[in-house]
Structures are given as C-alpha cells and as structure tokens.
Design a protein around this motif. Structure first.
Motif, PDB file in Angstrom:
ATOM      1  N   LEU A 134      19.992  40.905   9.972  1.00  0.00           N
ATOM      2  CA  LEU A 134      19.717  41.804  10.951  1.00  0.00           C
ATOM      3  C   LEU A 134      19.704  43.149   9.202  1.00  0.00           C
ATOM      4  O   LEU A 134      20.309  43.182   8.889  1.00  0.00           O
ATOM      5  CB  LEU A 134      21.326  42.445  11.373  1.00  0.00           C
ATOM      6  CG  LEU A 134      21.921  41.182  12.311  1.00  0.00           C
ATOM      7  CD1 LEU A 134      23.195  41.997  12.907  1.00  0.00           C
ATOM      8  CD2 LEU A 134      20.295  41.548  13.812  1.00  0.00           C
ATOM      9  N   ASP A 178      19.440  46.816   8.435  1.00  0.00           N
ATOM     10  CA  ASP A 178      20.714  48.185   7.772  1.00  0.00           C
ATOM     11  C   ASP A 178      20.995  48.853   9.384  1.00  0.00           C
ATOM     12  O   ASP A 178      21.998  49.143  10.186  1.00  0.00           O
ATOM     13  CB  ASP A 178      20.030  48.399   6.579  1.00  0.00           C
ATOM     14  CG  ASP A 178      20.944  48.528   5.397  1.00  0.00           C
ATOM     15  OD1 ASP A 178      21.510  47.353   5.813  1.00  0.00           O
ATOM     16  OD2 ASP A 178      20.728  48.610   4.611  1.00  0.00           O
ATOM     17  N   ARG A 222      22.690  46.965  11.922  1.00  0.00           N
ATOM     18  CA  ARG A 222      24.514  46.064  11.987  1.00  0.00           C
ATOM     19  C   ARG A 222      24.583  47.759  12.025  1.00  0.00           C
ATOM     20  O   ARG A 222      25.559  47.465  12.806  1.00  0.00           O
ATOM     21  CB  ARG A 222      24.538  46.172  10.311  1.00  0.00           C
ATOM     22  CG  ARG A 222      25.106  45.353   9.912  1.00  0.00           C
ATOM     23  CD  ARG A 222      25.730  45.359   8.362  1.00  0.00           C
ATOM     24  NE  ARG A 222      24.939  46.729   7.394  1.00  0.00           N
ATOM     25  CZ  ARG A 222      25.468  47.500   6.732  1.00  0.00           C
ATOM     26  NH1 ARG A 222      26.884  47.610   7.720  1.00  0.00           N
ATOM     27  NH2 ARG A 222      24.765  47.634   6.282  1.00  0.00           N
ATOM     28  N   ARG A 233      25.331  47.868  15.876  1.00  0.00           N
ATOM     29  CA  ARG A 233      25.949  46.755  16.151  1.00  0.00           C
ATOM     30  C   ARG A 233      27.853  47.605  16.006  1.00  0.00           C
ATOM     31  O   ARG A 233      28.434  46.881  17.181  1.00  0.00           O
ATOM     32  CB  ARG A 233      25.794  45.937  15.820  1.00  0.00           C
ATOM     33  CG  ARG A 233      24.605  44.990  17.135  1.00  0.00           C
ATOM     34  CD  ARG A 233      24.214  43.937  16.226  1.00  0.00           C
ATOM     35  NE  ARG A 233      23.330  43.106  16.806  1.00  0.00           N
ATOM     36  CZ  ARG A 233      23.006  42.380  17.739  1.00  0.00           C
ATOM     37  NH1 ARG A 233      23.760  42.600  18.497  1.00  0.00           N
ATOM     38  NH2 ARG A 233      21.782  42.049  17.855  1.00  0.00           N
ATOM     39  N   GLN A 234      27.677  47.224  14.678  1.00  0.00           N
ATOM     40  CA  GLN A 234      29.169  48.155  14.473  1.00  0.00           C
ATOM     41  C   GLN A 234      29.612  49.518  15.437  1.00  0.00           C
ATOM     42  O   GLN A 234      30.621  49.412  15.701  1.00  0.00           O
ATOM     43  CB  GLN A 234      28.763  48.638  12.871  1.00  0.00           C
ATOM     44  CG  GLN A 234      29.235  47.611  11.791  1.00  0.00           C
ATOM     45  CD  GLN A 234      28.870  48.377  10.497  1.00  0.00           C
ATOM     46  OE1 GLN A 234      28.808  48.888  10.050  1.00  0.00           O
ATOM     47  NE2 GLN A 234      29.612  47.470   9.324  1.00  0.00           N
TER      48      GLN A 234
END
Length: 72
Positions: free
Chosen positions: A2, A4, A7, A10-11
């Motif tokens: 993935l 940045d 990512r 998703r976080q």
C-alpha cells in the motif's frame, strides 16, 4: 504493498470505527462535504476513499456507508 495515502486512509477508517462505531460513515461524509465546501478536492478525495473503505469493512452499516459514499 500500500502507498502512504492508502495506508493513512485505512488507519483513519479503523479509528473512525473505534471512535464512532456505526456512525463512522456519517462522520466521514460530513468531513467530505466540508472539504467540498472549502473547495479542497484533494481532502475530499481522501474522505471519499475512507467512505469506500468503511463501506467495504463494516457489514452492520455498509448500506449507510454506501449511500453516503454514493453522494460523493
């Protein structure tokens, strides 16, 4: 692997689920709408991606998330 941006999206989606539960898609939709009002389309795209992640990952509120995501 993935990038940045993915990512981070998703976080953020995981945090929203923990923080707001079933209301997470609503919160993300409000953030996307605010970004549109401010003509910040990069931020709007990020929140739209978060809405898509929420729609795919939350079976209880997937209908809500999908309807919110379809607005953007």
């Amino acid at each position: 692997m993935l990038d940045d941006d993915e990512r981070l999206a998703r976080q953020e989606a995981c945090w929203l689920i923990k923080e707001f539960g079933a209301e997470a898609p609503l919160y993300a939709a409000m953030k996307a709408e605010k970004a549109i009002e401010q003509k910040d389309f990069g931020r709007c795209a990020r929140w739209k991606r978060i809405l898509e992640i929420l729609a795919d990952s939350t079976p209880v509120s997937s209908a809500t998330a999908k309807s919110a995501a379809s607005k953007y």
